[in-house]
Design a protein around this motif. Sequence first.
Motif, mmCIF file in Angstrom:
data_model
loop_
_atom_site.group_PDB
_atom_site.id
_atom_site.type_symbol
_atom_site.label_atom_id
_atom_site.label_comp_id
_atom_site.label_asym_id
_atom_site.label_seq_id
_atom_site.Cartn_x
_atom_site.Cartn_y
_atom_site.Cartn_z
ATOM 1 N N GLY A 15 -2.876 -62.474 -67.724
ATOM 2 C CA GLY A 15 -1.792 -61.673 -67.456
ATOM 3 C C GLY A 15 -0.390 -61.615 -68.128
ATOM 4 O O GLY A 15 0.575 -60.903 -67.955
ATOM 5 N N ARG A 67 -2.298 -51.944 -61.647
ATOM 6 C CA ARG A 67 -1.878 -52.581 -62.651
ATOM 7 C C ARG A 67 -1.132 -52.150 -64.001
ATOM 8 O O ARG A 67 -0.871 -51.873 -65.012
ATOM 9 N N SER A 85 -0.048 -57.766 -66.101
ATOM 10 C CA SER A 85 -1.180 -57.720 -65.266
ATOM 11 C C SER A 85 -3.319 -57.951 -66.340
ATOM 12 O O SER A 85 -3.692 -58.400 -65.167
#
Length: 120
Positions: A15, A67, A85
Amino acid sequence: QVQLVESGGGLVQAGGSLRLSCVASGLSSSSYAMGWFRQAPGKVREFVAAISRSGSSTTYTDSVKGRFTISRDNAKNTEYLQMNSLKPEDTAVYYCAADNIYRPFRGDYWGKGTLVTVSS
């Protein structure tokens, strides 16, 4: 002598984010498409992203779309890979590359790589 030197790798939790940089010397980066590949343990090297000479066009492998963002600063002979992420499956050695051809981007010149480790 052409040299590509990556930096910015490290350990990050899932994350999280990292920003990789690649500084080119011995060539004018504005004359080359630039890109990134990665190689996970036990796997073949795979294409991640590429950016055209001017920076006006980019391309990504499907697994990182939305991402990761590739960018470049030709005045600094530097390209970047912003990775957000992050997932454990992004763990790999990331290699910077330069190529005369943007598509398909295969890499004429290579850096030595920087390790990205994403913990779950």
